[in-house]
Scaffold this active site. Structure first.
Site, mmCIF file in Angstrom:
data_model
loop_
_atom_site.group_PDB
_atom_site.id
_atom_site.type_symbol
_atom_site.label_atom_id
_atom_site.label_comp_id
_atom_site.label_asym_id
_atom_site.label_seq_id
_atom_site.Cartn_x
_atom_site.Cartn_y
_atom_site.Cartn_z
ATOM 1 N N LYS A 192 0.614 -0.729 -0.058
ATOM 2 C CA LYS A 192 -0.038 -0.217 0.688
ATOM 3 C C LYS A 192 1.226 1.501 0.098
ATOM 4 O O LYS A 192 1.756 1.798 0.651
ATOM 5 C CB LYS A 192 -1.231 -0.213 1.102
ATOM 6 C CG LYS A 192 -2.198 0.339 1.421
ATOM 7 C CD LYS A 192 -2.426 2.090 0.636
ATOM 8 C CE LYS A 192 -1.762 3.151 1.702
ATOM 9 N NZ LYS A 192 -1.609 4.741 1.520
ATOM 10 N N GLU A 267 9.598 2.090 10.316
ATOM 11 C CA GLU A 267 10.676 2.602 10.417
ATOM 12 C C GLU A 267 10.570 4.603 11.026
ATOM 13 O O GLU A 267 9.087 4.394 9.393
ATOM 14 C CB GLU A 267 11.284 2.357 9.054
ATOM 15 C CG GLU A 267 12.444 1.668 9.014
ATOM 16 C CD GLU A 267 13.040 1.249 7.973
ATOM 17 O OE1 GLU A 267 13.171 2.431 6.890
ATOM 18 O OE2 GLU A 267 13.822 0.283 7.784
ATOM 19 N N CYS A 301 13.992 10.571 6.941
ATOM 20 C CA CYS A 301 14.221 10.321 8.472
ATOM 21 C C CYS A 301 15.527 10.974 8.528
ATOM 22 O O CYS A 301 15.472 10.841 9.879
ATOM 23 C CB CYS A 301 13.686 8.986 7.866
ATOM 24 S SG CYS A 301 14.144 8.138 7.015
ATOM 25 N N GLU A 400 9.568 17.274 14.212
ATOM 26 C CA GLU A 400 10.213 16.975 12.637
ATOM 27 C C GLU A 400 8.968 17.285 11.708
ATOM 28 O O GLU A 400 7.937 17.690 11.398
ATOM 29 C CB GLU A 400 10.097 15.417 13.022
ATOM 30 C CG GLU A 400 10.614 14.892 10.985
ATOM 31 C CD GLU A 400 9.646 13.518 11.082
ATOM 32 O OE1 GLU A 400 8.555 12.968 11.198
ATOM 33 O OE2 GLU A 400 10.995 12.966 9.802
HETATM 34 P P1 NAD Z 1 2.038 8.651 7.126
HETATM 35 O O1 NAD Z 1 2.522 8.268 8.641
HETATM 36 O O2 NAD Z 1 1.449 9.738 6.611
HETATM 37 O O3 NAD Z 1 1.809 7.419 6.049
HETATM 38 C C1 NAD Z 1 2.794 6.191 5.348
HETATM 39 C C2 NAD Z 1 1.811 5.588 5.037
HETATM 40 O O4 NAD Z 1 0.970 5.096 5.804
HETATM 41 C C3 NAD Z 1 0.673 5.749 3.893
HETATM 42 O O5 NAD Z 1 0.916 4.848 2.795
HETATM 43 C C4 NAD Z 1 0.004 6.204 4.546
HETATM 44 O O6 NAD Z 1 -1.346 5.965 3.414
HETATM 45 C C5 NAD Z 1 -0.382 5.356 5.257
HETATM 46 N N1 NAD Z 1 -1.572 5.233 6.170
HETATM 47 C C6 NAD Z 1 -1.528 6.773 6.807
HETATM 48 N N2 NAD Z 1 -2.448 5.712 8.004
HETATM 49 C C7 NAD Z 1 -2.283 4.321 8.236
HETATM 50 C C8 NAD Z 1 -3.202 3.894 9.193
HETATM 51 N N3 NAD Z 1 -3.754 4.058 10.304
HETATM 52 N N4 NAD Z 1 -3.250 2.619 8.512
HETATM 53 C C9 NAD Z 1 -2.372 1.562 7.985
HETATM 54 N N5 NAD Z 1 -1.717 2.977 7.195
HETATM 55 C C10 NAD Z 1 -1.724 4.332 7.044
HETATM 56 O O7 NAD Z 1 4.229 8.810 6.460
HETATM 57 P P2 NAD Z 1 4.137 10.202 5.302
HETATM 58 O O8 NAD Z 1 3.751 11.596 6.097
HETATM 59 O O9 NAD Z 1 3.684 9.914 4.638
HETATM 60 O O10 NAD Z 1 5.851 9.614 5.998
HETATM 61 C C11 NAD Z 1 6.795 10.992 6.122
HETATM 62 C C12 NAD Z 1 7.192 10.488 7.890
HETATM 63 O O11 NAD Z 1 7.824 9.043 6.947
HETATM 64 C C13 NAD Z 1 8.279 11.473 8.549
HETATM 65 O O12 NAD Z 1 8.161 11.020 9.592
HETATM 66 C C14 NAD Z 1 9.480 10.261 8.176
HETATM 67 O O13 NAD Z 1 10.260 11.199 8.583
HETATM 68 C C15 NAD Z 1 8.861 9.381 8.030
HETATM 69 N N6 NAD Z 1 10.000 8.602 7.816
HETATM 70 C C16 NAD Z 1 10.631 7.778 8.132
HETATM 71 C C17 NAD Z 1 11.480 6.521 7.249
HETATM 72 C C18 NAD Z 1 12.569 5.520 8.275
HETATM 73 O O14 NAD Z 1 13.618 4.479 7.403
HETATM 74 N N7 NAD Z 1 12.818 5.739 9.794
HETATM 75 C C19 NAD Z 1 12.441 6.576 5.679
HETATM 76 C C20 NAD Z 1 11.171 7.721 4.930
HETATM 77 C C21 NAD Z 1 10.312 8.625 6.435
#
Ligand code: NAD
Length: 506
Positions: A192, A267, A301, A400
């Site tokens: 997804k 992550e 991240c 962040e």
């Molecule tokens: P997000 O958590 O909003 O969304 C990530 C994914 O989760 C999307 O596909 C979204 O549709 C899905 N999602 C949202 N709500 C959900 C739920 N209730 N159940 C299941 N899936 C759900 O994150 P984002 O805004 O897309 O990405 C940015 C974040 O990702 C930042 O906090 C960044 O630090 C983090 N990130 C971490 C790493 C790492 O390796 N630690 C790498 C890249 C990004």
């Protein structure tokens, strides 16, 4: 307009044409699939707000179909020899290389990330597949643990169909980082992807299918987190969820997965410190500090979004950062000279711009940027920003921002640097700049983070453990750590027939 930008625009438009012809579909059981819900949503360009394409919106029924397909394919894929999985996954890498130009250009247009970084992200996706392809034959390997009266040995078997949920910042690279080890382990996958950057996930599904995996080995369901994502985390066929995204979403997924006892790998976010001591090679430190916050639009991240600088060099070093930030080229993401492109989405842009206001209200000094980039109407462009004079308790030093925004804090000694570095909820990475070997080891030991780099920006070795502590994540991947997540370990204990078996009722 430069010739290169014009050429990139032309090729990107050509690649986009087929995605404009109809909504982007799911990919279930080896073929494109429409949604059970006729509603579609718009995928909007961060460059000018135009609609790039439409996307089908996944429902619980769509997830059920995809999870069913992954479950049906599991036996065949898990039973495919490691040698064959290796060949197929190398074919995936070849397929990525063949379409690298398309992937890089469309990723850039979809996310706003500059093409100078996205061309490498496409190649890194291929590297992820090659790395895990080569390890597929040994994925089942275990260890031998002999004891006095027994010999123990372990084996590993793939856990089953798994869910992979990815964010929008470098979506293609991150998808491959999860999907490659899952497939190398023998797991089948339901992916997804993020709703703000859906295009390259569809390309990856096509490439993996063309490489010859059994139908249903990789399935893709587009849509929103609260619907498609949530259903995936709740589905009974799905044994584990590999999730990359925000810490708050991780908490939701943990709760959603609890009734079906999901294995989870997270992550999550970061507020990573880079600590610059007075004895460091300050020229190299400057390059790394600037790169690790202003590359990838700061939507990274592992970005070092807090620079902690020894008070004796603070004024001079932050002035040098400000000068560099002021020179950074903000522009169209397909222009090869662009260093910062538009942020992904209006909602995220508003969030980042809001932090700029918060920083000023809290009393931080704007040393560079501090607002929307000028002269770039219609797009979601933010000036590379540096706040100086920040206190560790300010929100811009704690939360962040996930944009090109750096917070500089002065420290008096090593102990204070470590205290400030650790005094946040997150613990993903830490960067240390010093020539004092003892200090480098002490600070690396004391920083609360999953990954530390000394005298370096983030340079990845795919075998090393990747992951965070505290609110930055649960678990590690990379190398064999990934196999541990996607596989079950079984211990077999065989007696030498030398021990006394306890007797009852004799
Ligand atoms: P997000 O958590 O909003 O969304 C990530 C994914 O989760 C999307 O596909 C979204 O549709 C899905 N999602 C949202 N709500 C959900 C739920 N209730 N159940 C299941 N899936 C759900 O994150 P984002 O805004 O897309 O990405 C940015 C974040 O990702 C930042 O906090 C960044 O630090 C983090 N990130 C971490 C790493 C790492 O390796 N630690 C790498 C890249 C990004």
């Amino acid at each position: 307009m430069s010739n290169e930008l014009e050429a990139n625009l032309g090729r990107a438009a050509g690649y986009l044409e087929r995605f404009k012809a109809g909504p982007l579909t799911h990919f279930i059981g080896g073929e494109a699939a429409s949604s059970t819900d006729p509603d579609v949503f718009d995928n909007v360009s961060p460059i000018d707000g135009s609609v790039l394409n439409e996307v089908v919106s996944g429902t619980a029924e769509d997830i059920d179909l995809a999870a069913g397909a992954a479950d049906a394919a599991f036996e065949e894929w898990a039973g495919t020899s490691g040698k064959r999985r290796r060949e197929i996954l190398h074919d995936v890498a070849d397929g990525i290389i063949e379409r690298a130009d398309e992937i890089a250009l469309l990723e850039s247009v979809d996310t706003g990330q500059p093409i100078r970084f996205m061309s490498k992200a496409a190649l890194r996706g291929a590297a992820n597949f090659r790395y895990f392809a080569d390890r597929a034959p040994e994925a089942r390997n275990g260890v031998s643990l002999p004891d006095t009266d027994h010999i123990n040995y372990t084996t590993r078997t793939p856990i089953g169909p798994v869910g992979v949920i990815t964010p929008w910042n470098t979506p293609f690279m991150l998808s491959t980082w999860k999907i490659a080890p899952a497939l190398a382990s023998g797991c089948t996958v339901v992916h997804k992807p993020a709703e703000w950057s859906p295009i390259t996930a569809s390309i990856l599904a096509e490439i993996v299918q063309a490489a010859g995996v059994p139908e249903g080995t990789l399935n893709l369901v587009h849509g929103f987190g609260e619907t498609a994502g949530k259903s995936l985390t709740e589905h009974r066929h799905i044994k584990a969820i590999a999730f990359v995204g925000e810490s708050n979403t991780g908490s939701l997924i943990q709760a959603q997965g609890a009734p079906t006892l999901k294995r989870l790998h997270f992550e999550l976010g970061g507020k990573n410190p880079v600590i610059v001591f007075e004895d460091a090679d300050l020229d190299r430190a400057l390059e790394a500090v600037v790169f690790m916050i202003y590359s990838l639009n700061g939507e990274r991240c592992t970005s070092s979004s807090r620079v902690l600088v020894h008070e004796s060099i603070y004024e001079d070093f932050t002035a040098r950062i400000a000068e560099r930030a002021g020179n950074i080229r903000v522009g169209h993401p397909l222009d090869p000279s662009t260093e910062i492109g538009p942020l992904i989405h209006r909602t995220h842009y508003n969030n980042v711009v809001n932090y700029l206001a918060i920083a000023e209200e809290e009393g931080a000094t704007v040393a560079a940027g501090g607002g929307p980039a000028t002269g770039r109407d219609g797009g979601l462009y933010v000036s590379p920003t540096l706040f100086t004079g920040a206190r560790p308790d300010m929100r811009i030093a704690q939360e962040e921002v996930f944009g090109p925004v750096l917070t500089a804090i002065a420290f008096a000694d090593e102990a204070e640097a470590v205290r400030i570095a650790n005094n946040v909820e997150y613990g993903l990475t830490g960067y240390i700049w010093t020539k004092d070997v003892g200090r480098a080891h002490r600070v690396a030991r004391d920083l609360e983070a999953g990954m530390i780099w000394v005298n370096s920006e983030n340079v990845r070795h795919l075998g090393t453990p990747f992951g965070g502590t505290k609110a930055s994540g649960i678990g590690r991947d990379g190398g064999d750590y990934s196999f541990d997540f996607y596989m079950e370990t079984k211990n077999v204990s065989i007696a030498y027939d030398t021990h006394t078996v306890p007797r009852l009722g004799a």
